[in-house]
Design a protein around this motif. Sequence first.
Motif, PDB file in Angstrom:
ATOM      1  N   ARG A 176       0.858  -1.179   0.000  1.00 34.22           N
ATOM      2  CA  ARG A 176       0.000   0.000   0.000  1.00 34.22           C
ATOM      3  C   ARG A 176       0.893   1.228   0.000  1.00 34.22           C
ATOM      4  O   ARG A 176       2.070   1.157   0.347  1.00 34.22           O
ATOM      5  CB  ARG A 176      -0.944   0.002   1.192  1.00 34.22           C
ATOM      6  N   LEU A 177       0.321   2.331  -0.406  1.00 36.63           N
ATOM      7  CA  LEU A 177       1.086   3.566  -0.441  1.00 36.63           C
ATOM      8  C   LEU A 177       1.434   3.952   0.988  1.00 36.63           C
ATOM      9  O   LEU A 177       0.536   4.236   1.792  1.00 36.63           O
ATOM     10  CB  LEU A 177       0.275   4.669  -1.114  1.00 36.63           C
ATOM     11  N   PRO A 178       2.709   3.953   1.362  1.00 35.06           N
ATOM     12  CA  PRO A 178       3.052   4.168   2.770  1.00 35.06           C
ATOM     13  C   PRO A 178       2.734   5.591   3.219  1.00 35.06           C
ATOM     14  O   PRO A 178       3.001   6.557   2.512  1.00 35.06           O
ATOM     15  CB  PRO A 178       4.570   3.927   2.799  1.00 35.06           C
ATOM     16  N   ARG A 179       2.195   5.683   4.404  1.00 33.84           N
ATOM     17  CA  ARG A 179       2.042   6.988   5.061  1.00 33.84           C
ATOM     18  C   ARG A 179       3.339   7.180   5.861  1.00 33.84           C
ATOM     19  O   ARG A 179       3.465   6.693   6.986  1.00 33.84           O
ATOM     20  CB  ARG A 179       0.816   7.011   5.954  1.00 33.84           C
ATOM     21  N   LEU A 180       4.265   7.874   5.265  1.00 33.20           N
ATOM     22  CA  LEU A 180       5.630   7.952   5.781  1.00 33.20           C
ATOM     23  C   LEU A 180       5.860   9.268   6.515  1.00 33.20           C
ATOM     24  O   LEU A 180       5.569  10.343   5.992  1.00 33.20           O
ATOM     25  CB  LEU A 180       6.619   7.826   4.614  1.00 33.20           C
ATOM     26  N   GLY A 181       6.409   9.155   7.710  1.00 33.81           N
ATOM     27  CA  GLY A 181       6.818  10.333   8.462  1.00 33.81           C
ATOM     28  C   GLY A 181       8.321  10.365   8.619  1.00 33.81           C
ATOM     29  O   GLY A 181       8.924   9.370   9.037  1.00 33.81           O
ATOM     30  N   LEU A 182       8.945  11.474   8.264  1.00 33.21           N
ATOM     31  CA  LEU A 182      10.405  11.642   8.390  1.00 33.21           C
ATOM     32  C   LEU A 182      10.679  12.597   9.540  1.00 33.21           C
ATOM     33  O   LEU A 182      10.271  13.764   9.499  1.00 33.21           O
ATOM     34  CB  LEU A 182      10.981  12.177   7.082  1.00 33.21           C
ATOM     35  N   TYR A 192      12.742   9.908  -5.940  1.00 38.48           N
ATOM     36  CA  TYR A 192      12.157   8.611  -6.288  1.00 38.48           C
ATOM     37  C   TYR A 192      10.664   8.554  -5.959  1.00 38.48           C
ATOM     38  O   TYR A 192      10.088   7.487  -5.825  1.00 38.48           O
ATOM     39  CB  TYR A 192      12.960   7.486  -5.626  1.00 38.48           C
ATOM     40  N   GLU A 193      10.067   9.750  -5.841  1.00 42.69           N
ATOM     41  CA  GLU A 193       8.625   9.949  -5.834  1.00 42.69           C
ATOM     42  C   GLU A 193       7.922   9.315  -4.642  1.00 42.69           C
ATOM     43  O   GLU A 193       6.795   8.816  -4.745  1.00 42.69           O
ATOM     44  CB  GLU A 193       8.023   9.491  -7.168  1.00 42.69           C
ATOM     45  N   PHE A 194       8.568   9.351  -3.468  1.00 42.58           N
ATOM     46  CA  PHE A 194       7.924   8.945  -2.233  1.00 42.58           C
ATOM     47  C   PHE A 194       7.214  10.141  -1.616  1.00 42.58           C
ATOM     48  O   PHE A 194       7.768  11.239  -1.553  1.00 42.58           O
ATOM     49  CB  PHE A 194       8.961   8.414  -1.223  1.00 42.58           C
ATOM     50  N   GLN A 195       6.006   9.927  -1.153  1.00 40.91           N
ATOM     51  CA  GLN A 195       5.292  10.948  -0.400  1.00 40.91           C
ATOM     52  C   GLN A 195       5.655  10.810   1.073  1.00 40.91           C
ATOM     53  O   GLN A 195       5.772   9.691   1.591  1.00 40.91           O
ATOM     54  CB  GLN A 195       3.782  10.780  -0.581  1.00 40.91           C
ATOM     55  N   TYR A 196       5.861  11.908   1.753  1.00 40.93           N
ATOM     56  CA  TYR A 196       6.201  11.865   3.169  1.00 40.93           C
ATOM     57  C   TYR A 196       5.761  13.170   3.825  1.00 40.93           C
ATOM     58  O   TYR A 196       5.492  14.167   3.155  1.00 40.93           O
ATOM     59  CB  TYR A 196       7.711  11.663   3.366  1.00 40.93           C
ATOM     60  N   LYS A 197       5.716  13.139   5.144  1.00 43.59           N
ATOM     61  CA  LYS A 197       5.489  14.344   5.931  1.00 43.59           C
ATOM     62  C   LYS A 197       6.617  14.477   6.939  1.00 43.59           C
ATOM     63  O   LYS A 197       7.085  13.475   7.492  1.00 43.59           O
ATOM     64  CB  LYS A 197       4.149  14.271   6.683  1.00 43.59           C
TER      65      LYS A 197
END
Length: 584
Positions: A351-357, A377-382
């Motif tokens: 699944r599209l990861p809900r990524l927090g950095l 590399y087109e990762f979505q993050y917050k």
Amino acid sequence: PNVDPILRQQVAMMGTFIAAELTAEGKAGVIHSSGFDAWTPARAYHHYHGGIRILTEAASVRFATPITIKFDEMSARVKEPSVRMPLPWKGGKWTLRDIVEYDYSAVKAALTNAARLRENWLRNFFRIHKKAVTRSGSPYAFIIPSKQRDLSTAIKMMNVLKMGGVEIHKSEASFWADGCEYPEGTYVVYMAQPYGGFAKALLENQEYPDIREYPGAPLKTPYDVVGHTLPLLMGVETVQVEKPFKVKSFLLSRIDKPKGKVVSGNDVFGYVWGHATNDDIVALNRLLKKGYKVFWSAEKFEIGERTYRQGTMIIKNKEGLAEDLNFIIKDLYVQFIGLKVKPEIKTYELRLPRLGLYKSWSASMDEGWTRWVLEQYEFQYKSVFNKDIRKGNLNNDFDVILLPDIRESTIMNGIPEGSVPLEYSGGIGEIGVKNIKEFIRNGGALITLNSAAEFAIKRFHLAIENCVQSVDRKSFFVPGSILKVLNDTDHPIAYGYERDTAIFFRRSPVFTVNEGRSVARYPSHSLLSGWLTGEKYLFNKSAIVDVPFEKGKIILIGFPVQYRAQSHGTFRFLFNSIFYGAAK
């Protein structure tokens, strides 16, 4: 070793000239030939292109606020006159104006030297490049095969060389070199060219010299890293050829990436594609963003005469997919192959990861590099700030939280109160630890990079030890080198990799694992490029560990996996960890 001797002398000459001019003006405390080296081309680009680089630094102030330094507070090595600093500074008030005036005088001295010796500089520039284009001896060339595991990254590497003025040829017919045959389309980088030394510095394995202050002393600390072999960092096969050879070839004005391919048929169940390239990961991100169901195979499978490895990407067909795949291959070198039937295998549903950095107010360069790589590399993050972690309920917003290379004490305590506005002070504190632990227990994944592993090991009481943490530098020292690891290719974090991989090691932990699963470990002989003291401390220890933690997991990546955005060959360890952390 790849810098012309003329340039080495010119660097020394210019440095002492600047120091002499400043001293003549009565400016005390000027030291030359100290502290910095030019080993890495990252800090000495000019030296490989016929020019010199002079680094000047002045003692700082408190931003723009003057400071006062007493003479007895200064280091002993700058209190007495020496060859490198004949006029010591006696202490006192130091201001921003002093910095500007010292730097202004340094620049004026450099321009004065260039004006007075302009014919000398120009003549030597000619001599340096004449020697470069008439170079003989070994190596004669470097060969870059056109068949690569990750051709897109190989082309990126060659474009880095071209950006530095390196000439790259492409063979028009097969040829032999050093007893091996190479096909038409092979890339050739000859050493006899204007910037052949630059190409050699980036393509060869480094052997850092044994420089010590005295017999039996530890290695003298380099100014920067000592291993910078691009083929190892980027996972590109490159062959060093010692003897001259003949080949019909042409000079490339540009190197373009070929288009991908969609191999389809009628009434397909879906499509598969590989896991061995960074383009494969970008394609995955694009398809997940469009809402497609994508899986990783958790085991090998066969269709017809073809065997597919663990980690093969599988996407179920639906209306519009073929059009989207054909759009993706316009700029990504990915091969999608149609499947007639659904393979009966175990899979991970992605699944599209809900990524927090995590972003500390105590600035971290590694966090910046991590953001840049994720975006490329087109990762979505917050970005996740201290206040967000202290607030809690992290599972509502994130599947995966990523801690960049940052010390445990900084994560916990941040910037002390009183030194910055209140909203920027402090770290996550004990309440933050409690909230991250709850996040993992509820099914979240925590990924730590390099030194951030200490936070997870210490705060969650993992049965994992950094076995080099207390070892002295004389016994164990790796000043930024490229090492080999052996991968557990059955584990999702290592999907798409071969058994051994080159990684970059700098100020990194080395894990003794008593819980969890080792994903990458060090062999008996691990040094590939640079310098390593104390190889015995690495043998059979781990570089990546996956630790189950109730419903979630903690992934320790014990090296700078995205090192300065140069280590393309290990990016997928990070990318795989993110998807694995969010997978079902």
